[in-house]
Design a protein around this motif. Structure first.
Motif, PDB file in Angstrom:
ATOM      1  N   VAL A  15       0.863  -1.176   0.000  1.00  0.00           N
ATOM      2  CA  VAL A  15       0.000   0.000   0.000  1.00  0.00           C
ATOM      3  C   VAL A  15       0.904   1.232   0.000  1.00  0.00           C
ATOM      4  N   HIS A  16       0.656   2.148  -0.939  1.00  0.00           N
ATOM      5  CA  HIS A  16       1.447   3.376  -1.028  1.00  0.00           C
ATOM      6  C   HIS A  16       0.651   4.536  -0.447  1.00  0.00           C
ATOM      7  N   ALA A  17       1.302   5.277   0.444  1.00  0.00           N
ATOM      8  CA  ALA A  17       0.676   6.407   1.100  1.00  0.00           C
ATOM      9  C   ALA A  17       1.696   7.544   1.193  1.00  0.00           C
ATOM     10  N   ALA A  18       1.215   8.707   1.577  1.00  0.00           N
ATOM     11  CA  ALA A  18       2.100   9.857   1.730  1.00  0.00           C
ATOM     12  C   ALA A  18       1.543  10.776   2.807  1.00  0.00           C
ATOM     13  N   GLY A  19       2.440  11.539   3.408  1.00  0.00           N
ATOM     14  CA  GLY A  19       2.031  12.458   4.456  1.00  0.00           C
ATOM     15  C   GLY A  19       3.074  13.521   4.689  1.00  0.00           C
ATOM     16  N   CYS A  20       2.804  14.355   5.666  1.00  0.00           N
ATOM     17  CA  CYS A  20       3.711  15.458   5.992  1.00  0.00           C
ATOM     18  C   CYS A  20       3.901  15.557   7.502  1.00  0.00           C
ATOM     19  N   VAL A  21       5.070  16.054   7.873  1.00  0.00           N
ATOM     20  CA  VAL A  21       5.269  16.537   9.227  1.00  0.00           C
ATOM     21  C   VAL A  21       4.952  18.022   9.108  1.00  0.00           C
ATOM     22  N   LEU A  22       3.743  18.370   9.544  1.00  0.00           N
ATOM     23  CA  LEU A  22       3.223  19.724   9.387  1.00  0.00           C
ATOM     24  C   LEU A  22       3.720  20.580  10.542  1.00  0.00           C
ATOM     25  N   ASP A  29       4.621  32.611  20.791  1.00  0.00           N
ATOM     26  CA  ASP A  29       6.029  32.886  21.113  1.00  0.00           C
ATOM     27  C   ASP A  29       7.002  32.650  19.957  1.00  0.00           C
ATOM     28  N   GLY A  30       6.477  32.261  18.793  1.00  0.00           N
ATOM     29  CA  GLY A  30       7.351  32.070  17.641  1.00  0.00           C
ATOM     30  C   GLY A  30       8.120  30.766  17.629  1.00  0.00           C
ATOM     31  N   GLU A  31       7.913  29.939  18.639  1.00  0.00           N
ATOM     32  CA  GLU A  31       8.619  28.660  18.702  1.00  0.00           C
ATOM     33  C   GLU A  31       8.015  27.659  17.705  1.00  0.00           C
ATOM     34  N   LEU A  32       8.808  26.685  17.312  1.00  0.00           N
ATOM     35  CA  LEU A  32       8.368  25.646  16.379  1.00  0.00           C
ATOM     36  C   LEU A  32       7.281  24.779  17.014  1.00  0.00           C
ATOM     37  N   GLU A  33       6.203  24.545  16.247  1.00  0.00           N
ATOM     38  CA  GLU A  33       5.131  23.647  16.671  1.00  0.00           C
ATOM     39  C   GLU A  33       4.869  22.642  15.563  1.00  0.00           C
ATOM     40  N   ILE A  34       4.583  21.415  15.959  1.00  0.00           N
ATOM     41  CA  ILE A  34       4.293  20.327  15.023  1.00  0.00           C
ATOM     42  C   ILE A  34       2.850  19.894  15.241  1.00  0.00           C
ATOM     43  N   CYS A  35       2.136  19.692  14.136  1.00  0.00           N
ATOM     44  CA  CYS A  35       0.728  19.301  14.196  1.00  0.00           C
ATOM     45  C   CYS A  35       0.607  17.778  14.200  1.00  0.00           C
ATOM     46  N   LEU A  36      -0.107  17.265  15.179  1.00  0.00           N
ATOM     47  CA  LEU A  36      -0.450  15.838  15.210  1.00  0.00           C
ATOM     48  C   LEU A  36      -1.961  15.713  15.102  1.00  0.00           C
ATOM     49  N   VAL A  37      -2.396  14.626  14.469  1.00  0.00           N
ATOM     50  CA  VAL A  37      -3.823  14.369  14.304  1.00  0.00           C
ATOM     51  C   VAL A  37      -4.235  13.161  15.149  1.00  0.00           C
ATOM     52  N   ASP A  44      -5.391   6.911  17.950  1.00  0.00           N
ATOM     53  CA  ASP A  44      -3.959   7.161  17.943  1.00  0.00           C
ATOM     54  C   ASP A  44      -3.644   8.594  17.551  1.00  0.00           C
ATOM     55  N   TRP A  45      -2.417   8.995  17.811  1.00  0.00           N
ATOM     56  CA  TRP A  45      -1.885  10.292  17.406  1.00  0.00           C
ATOM     57  C   TRP A  45      -0.808  10.038  16.379  1.00  0.00           C
ATOM     58  N   SER A  46      -0.897  10.736  15.251  1.00  0.00           N
ATOM     59  CA  SER A  46       0.071  10.527  14.177  1.00  0.00           C
ATOM     60  C   SER A  46       0.246  11.806  13.370  1.00  0.00           C
ATOM     61  N   HIS A  47       1.158  11.730  12.414  1.00  0.00           N
ATOM     62  CA  HIS A  47       1.307  12.801  11.436  1.00  0.00           C
ATOM     63  C   HIS A  47       0.199  12.628  10.396  1.00  0.00           C
ATOM     64  N   ALA A 101       2.589  24.919   7.563  1.00  0.00           N
ATOM     65  CA  ALA A 101       1.180  25.317   7.506  1.00  0.00           C
ATOM     66  C   ALA A 101       1.110  26.788   7.115  1.00  0.00           C
ATOM     67  N   THR A 102       0.241  27.097   6.169  1.00  0.00           N
ATOM     68  CA  THR A 102       0.130  28.487   5.722  1.00  0.00           C
ATOM     69  C   THR A 102      -1.205  29.086   6.139  1.00  0.00           C
ATOM     70  N   ALA A 103      -2.296  28.549   5.667  1.00  0.00           N
ATOM     71  CA  ALA A 103      -3.610  29.103   5.995  1.00  0.00           C
ATOM     72  C   ALA A 103      -4.567  27.956   6.259  1.00  0.00           C
ATOM     73  N   GLY A 104      -5.579  28.240   7.046  1.00  0.00           N
ATOM     74  CA  GLY A 104      -6.599  27.228   7.274  1.00  0.00           C
ATOM     75  C   GLY A 104      -7.040  27.182   8.717  1.00  0.00           C
ATOM     76  N   ALA A 105      -7.960  26.292   8.980  1.00  0.00           N
ATOM     77  CA  ALA A 105      -8.478  26.079  10.321  1.00  0.00           C
ATOM     78  C   ALA A 105      -9.027  24.664  10.387  1.00  0.00           C
ATOM     79  N   PHE A 106      -8.867  24.040  11.532  1.00  0.00           N
ATOM     80  CA  PHE A 106      -9.315  22.663  11.709  1.00  0.00           C
ATOM     81  C   PHE A 106     -10.809  22.595  11.988  1.00  0.00           C
ATOM     82  N   THR A 107     -11.458  21.631  11.343  1.00  0.00           N
ATOM     83  CA  THR A 107     -12.844  21.287  11.623  1.00  0.00           C
ATOM     84  C   THR A 107     -12.886  19.782  11.871  1.00  0.00           C
TER      85      THR A 107
END
Length: 146
Positions: A15-22, A29-37, A44-47, A101-107
């Protein structure tokens, strides 16, 4: 472009899949944040990631999955590791990219009911699968923060 699944000489279908570390810079505070879903189906929590559609380019699929799962558009960056594992007794291959991440909002939706923006350390600790943790190190190296 490859098909979403390929068959090896033993007749096993991969199975071929793809994803991102968003990632983003914190609006506070300008610090780096990573989005998990959070996926309720697996609890589970994943990228953000998902299966490629037939004939879909892997990077295009990764960005599509990010938007579907998080609601965010993203600018792709460095290619990260490819993660291989068994899912439902079938080999699965997930190609990853760094993506800002550039623009958007989670629903919330049926596939993803929550997202979290976490520091790299907190994200590493929250990820359910140990195989996903090295992708955070890949991201930090790609952003020259490691």
């Amino acid at each position: 472009m490859s098909s979403p699944d390929t068959t090896d000489p033993t007749g096993t279908t991969t199975v071929h899949a793809a994803g991102c570390v968003l990632w983003r810079r914190s609006p506070i505070d300008g610090e780096l944040e990573i989005c998990l879903v959070h996926r309720p189906k697996y609890d589970d929590w994943s990228h953000p990631k998902g299966k490629l559609k037939r004939g879909e380019d892997a990077l295009a699929g990764a960005l599509r999955e990010v938007e579907e799962e998080t609601g965010y558009e993203a600018t792709p960056g460095a290619r990260l590791s490819t993660v291989r594992y068994l899912a439902n007794a079938r080999p699965k291959q997930v190609r990853y990219w760094a993506a800002e991440a550039t623009a958007g909002a989670f629903t919330p939706n049926t596939e993803v009911d929550r997202i979290l923006w976490l520091s790299p350390t907190a994200a590493r600790n929250r990820l359910t699968q140990p195989r996903d943790r090295s992708l955070i190190d890949d991201l930090l190296a790609a952003l020259h923060l490691a």
